[in-house]
Design a protein around this motif. Structure first.
Motif: not given
Length: 500
Positions: A144-155
């Motif tokens: 819920a607090h991720m920025n787009v770069f963090q989300f892409l890294k997780m994905a």
């Protein structure tokens, strides 16, 4: 004055307390019950132990990012033994036995031998489970607090499971069953989770087993909580039990204090609500503070269902080998009814793997009948007398089914305890009596709730309810996420804390 007050001493609250103490905060945990642990608990009856919570703990393999968090929280340390069940679950039906074993290839071969006509779908299923072994509950940063770069890294870290999600991500268990022709394989695919659950839930749960991530720590649920409490107190944290929060005082966009049932007021510079959030927003504060995603899940029960159920625990008399199957077993049986739902399967689990809890003469068999949260209204409608009669009558029904399937236990089962959604509502004020948070059904996307509370700068959420799926890993991670946001808005009073 404590500069951080944590309401709720379950896994989320203990996690937040440990990690906040590490950062230099002076914390106090307020727990409404006489002991910490929340729904991660166990109790003794007639000399037997009933473990209420841990069926499996994700993050037991050291390669898993969750393992580091569990180690820091004191749950998985070098001196804690782990037990790995041989299978995710076993089905006994139509005179046959099928097993989702940890060894995927062993189970693949078993199912192919039973149903060669379903070879294509069987192979696709097991290939997808293997692909999903890379899936891990988020434990570094809240989605819920991720920025787009963090989300892409997780994905990217879980991209190996993308094909499996494409194949099964929008299917229900009922639709998965329809992909197979063989009656026994169809039964196997539909036996463990409710038919309206997404099929990916079955595959990812199995993948936790096949990857070696799912294990059971020594001491079970009570051992896990004890180690977390010891870790928390060793860091200087304080706990007050029998401290039931009934009201809160808000002033100038800040939570100033919480009032206890005994009329005392506990003040703090910041607060973490680690109890059930429904109580906070609908009973203590106001719906105006609700995160919109959490509001969506509460207001759409047709798409976001909570996990609940009826359970009965039986002690096994004697210590000789009764040749009972290990772990979770689902078997076909004569139909019975629970809260208006007809069932023709019975699920049991033998607890004998931890001699510190279940010595040879104190083994336990537990039955867990999964129900959706609509059943809460049924149990709530019963009078006290009828409620107790209903629970005991159902326990007798289950005992008869168990003895019919496993004659070796006939006359050797002692009813220890029965519990229903009302039990969890009373113990933890759990929403709709649920022991796990929302599951998103078909057509409803997974939602993520922020650790911050709109309109209050010094109140933070730590709970398995901040994300669909729930469970122990998310409960622990939510404590970490809350402390991360706490440090941004309300830094610790000194720089002595070890920053993460």
């Amino acid at each position: 004055m404590n500069n951080l007050v944590i309401v709720g001493g379950g896994i989320s609250g203990l996690s937040a307390g440990i990690l906040a103490q590490e950062q230099g905060y002076k914390t106090l945990i307020l727990e409404k019950n006489q002991m910490v642990g929340g729904e991660c608990t166990g109790w003794n009856r007639q000399g037997y132990h009933i473990d209420n919570c841990i069926h499996w703990l994700v993050g037991c393999n050291k390669e898993n990012p969750l393992h580091q968090l569990w180690s820091e929280l004191g749950v998985l340390t070098a001196d804690v033994d782990l037990y790995y069940e041989p299978a995710f679950y076993t089905l006994q039906a139509e005179g046959r036995t099928l097993t989702f074993a940890r060894d995927l290839e062993k189970s693949r071969a078993e199912l192919l031998s039973v149903a060669p006509e379903d070879a294509r779908e069987i192979n696709a299923f097991f290939d997808s489970v293997r692909q999903l072994e890379c899936i891990q509950p988020p434990c570094e940063t809240s989605v819920a607090h991720m920025n787009v770069f963090q989300f892409l890294k997780m994905a990217m870290g879980m991209r190996g499971g993308s094909r499996a999600y494409q194949t099964y991500g929008s299917l229900t268990i009922a639709e998965l069953v329809e992909r197979f022709n063989n009656p026994l394989i169809r039964r196997m695919m539909g036996a463990f989770f409710p038919k309206d659950f997404l099929a990916i839930t079955l595959l990812t749960s199995y993948a936790f087993y096949s990857s070696g991530s799912a294990g059971i720590p020594q001491g079970g649920s009570v051992g896990m909580v004890r180690r977390m409490l010891e870790r928390y107190q060793s860091l200087g944290g304080s706990v007050e039990c029998n401290a039931d929060v009934t009201a809160a005082k808000v002033d100038a966009r800040r939570l100033c204090g919480v009032q206890l049932k005994d009329a005392r007021t506990i003040t703090g510079e910041a607060f973490v609500w680690a109890a059930d959030p429904y109580q906070l927003f609908y009973k203590i504060l106001s719906e105006t503070y609700l995160d919109r995603n959490l509001r969506t899940m509460y207001e759409h029960p047709e798409g976001y269902v909570a996990n609940t159920g009826y359970q009965a625990a039986f002690g096994v008399l004697g210590e000789d080998d009764l040749h009972l199957p290990k772990g979770s077993v689902v078997f076909s049986c004569e139909p019975y009814t629970v809260a208006g739902e007809s069932k023709d399967l019975c699920g049991i689990r033998l607890y004998d793997y931890d001699k510190t809890l279940f010595p040879a003469d104190k083994r336990v068999i537990q039955c867990n009948v999964l129900l959706n949260n609509s059943s809460f209204a049924y149990w709530s409608s019963l009078s006290k007398t009828t409620y107790e009669e209903e629970k005991r009558a159902l326990a007798e029904t289950l005992r008869q089914r168990i003895e019919s399937r496993f004659p070796a236990v006939r006359g050797r089962l002692v009813l220890l305890n029965t519990y229903s959604p009302l039990t969890f509502a009373r113990w933890c004020r759990a929403y709709q009596g649920a022991y796990m948070s929302f599951n998103a059904l078909k057509g409803y996307k997974p939602l993520y709730v922020k650790s911050t509370v709109p309109g209050l700068r010094n109140l933070f959420l730590a709970s398995q309810w901040v994300q669909t799926g729930g469970g122990l890993p998310l409960a622990a991670a939510s404590g970490k996420f809350a402390v991360q946001e706490l440090m941004k808005r309300c830094p610790p009073p000194t720089a002595s804390g070890r920053h993460r």
